[in-house]
Design a protein around this motif. Structure first.
Motif, PDB file in Angstrom:
ATOM      1  N   UNK A 100     -23.211 -13.132 -53.409  1.00 60.61           N
ATOM      2  CA  UNK A 100     -23.122 -12.184 -52.419  1.00 60.61           C
ATOM      3  C   UNK A 100     -22.554 -10.763 -53.204  1.00 60.61           C
ATOM      4  N   UNK A 101     -22.959  -9.807 -52.672  1.00 57.38           N
ATOM      5  CA  UNK A 101     -22.585  -8.476 -53.162  1.00 57.38           C
ATOM      6  C   UNK A 101     -22.060  -7.459 -52.054  1.00 57.38           C
ATOM      7  N   UNK A 102     -20.780  -7.153 -52.174  1.00 63.08           N
ATOM      8  CA  UNK A 102     -20.028  -6.495 -50.986  1.00 63.08           C
ATOM      9  C   UNK A 102     -20.489  -4.931 -51.050  1.00 63.08           C
ATOM     10  N   UNK A 103     -20.230  -4.289 -49.975  1.00 65.90           N
ATOM     11  CA  UNK A 103     -20.706  -2.858 -49.627  1.00 65.90           C
ATOM     12  C   UNK A 103     -19.788  -2.005 -50.988  1.00 65.90           C
ATOM     13  N   UNK A 104     -18.719  -2.148 -51.159  1.00 66.14           N
ATOM     14  CA  UNK A 104     -18.107  -1.642 -52.138  1.00 66.14           C
ATOM     15  C   UNK A 104     -18.637  -1.791 -53.571  1.00 66.14           C
ATOM     16  N   UNK A 105     -19.202  -3.003 -53.908  1.00 66.76           N
ATOM     17  CA  UNK A 105     -19.761  -3.265 -55.029  1.00 66.76           C
ATOM     18  C   UNK A 105     -21.363  -2.392 -55.304  1.00 66.76           C
ATOM     19  N   UNK A 106     -21.650  -2.537 -53.851  1.00 66.34           N
ATOM     20  CA  UNK A 106     -23.248  -1.772 -53.838  1.00 66.34           C
ATOM     21  C   UNK A 106     -23.010  -0.383 -53.927  1.00 66.34           C
ATOM     22  N   UNK A 137     -32.325 -12.645 -55.101  1.00 65.64           N
ATOM     23  CA  UNK A 137     -31.524 -13.487 -54.463  1.00 65.64           C
ATOM     24  C   UNK A 137     -30.243 -13.412 -54.133  1.00 65.64           C
ATOM     25  N   UNK A 138     -29.778 -12.037 -54.301  1.00 66.85           N
ATOM     26  CA  UNK A 138     -28.404 -11.793 -54.067  1.00 66.85           C
ATOM     27  C   UNK A 138     -28.340 -11.361 -52.704  1.00 66.85           C
ATOM     28  N   UNK A 139     -27.338 -11.644 -51.750  1.00 71.06           N
ATOM     29  CA  UNK A 139     -27.097 -11.300 -50.377  1.00 71.06           C
ATOM     30  C   UNK A 139     -26.312 -10.133 -50.437  1.00 71.06           C
ATOM     31  N   UNK A 140     -26.677  -9.090 -49.592  1.00 65.70           N
ATOM     32  CA  UNK A 140     -25.686  -8.086 -49.489  1.00 65.70           C
ATOM     33  C   UNK A 140     -24.972  -8.209 -48.288  1.00 65.70           C
ATOM     34  N   UNK A 141     -23.644  -7.886 -48.371  1.00 66.36           N
ATOM     35  CA  UNK A 141     -22.639  -8.213 -47.253  1.00 66.36           C
ATOM     36  C   UNK A 141     -22.486  -6.735 -46.364  1.00 66.36           C
TER      37      UNK A 141
END
Length: 142
Positions: A100-106, A137-141
């Motif tokens: 899972x990738x957070x908005x901040x990381x994105x 396959x990484x979900x974006x939160x």
């Protein structure tokens, strides 16, 4: 009047920052007659602060066997894997989620990739990065 050097070849290489493999450089640039050892030293010196990352470089080789290096930002997939701590993406993206990738990381990745993307809008860059993440396959939160 300045005379412009004539370009004989242009190659993009994805090398490890601060520790480029001579094999990769030699394989691509050996036939051009460029001093590959000097090119490796120049690359390693310029990318030393980013050790551990993949830093693409565009090598422009001129007819007189001199060269110019233009550094790019690391590949998006590499930055995503590093942010979420993955070795590789999903085997079946779309039906399998591996991280899972957070908005901040994105946002951080998008801001870092901005110079190499075809936009200057961070929101548009974030959408491009999110698309790459989904394909891995990484979900974006939200």
């Amino acid at each position: 009047m300045t005379t412009q050097k004539k370009v004989s070849r242009q190659v993009t290489l994805e090398l490890e920052a601060g520790n480029a493999a001579m094999v990769d450089i030699g394989k691509m640039l050996g036939p051009t007659g460029v001093n590959t050892r000097q090119l490796k030293l120049d690359y390693d010196e310029a990318t030393a602060p980013q050790r551990g990352e993949i830093v693409p470089v565009v090598v422009t080789v001129f007819e007189d066997r001199s060269y110019a290096l233009r550094y790019k930002t690391p590949p998006t997939a590499h930055l995503i894997r590093k942010a979420v701590g993955l070795e590789k993406g999903a085997g079946r993206p779309g039906s399998q989620t591996v991280a899972k990738l957070s908005r901040e990381q994105l946002r951080e990745i998008a801001e870092r990739k901005l110079p190499d993307l075809n936009t200057d809008d961070v929101e548009a860059a974030m959408r491009q990065i999110a698309g790459t993440a989904r394909s891995m396959g990484v979900l974006v939160a939200d």
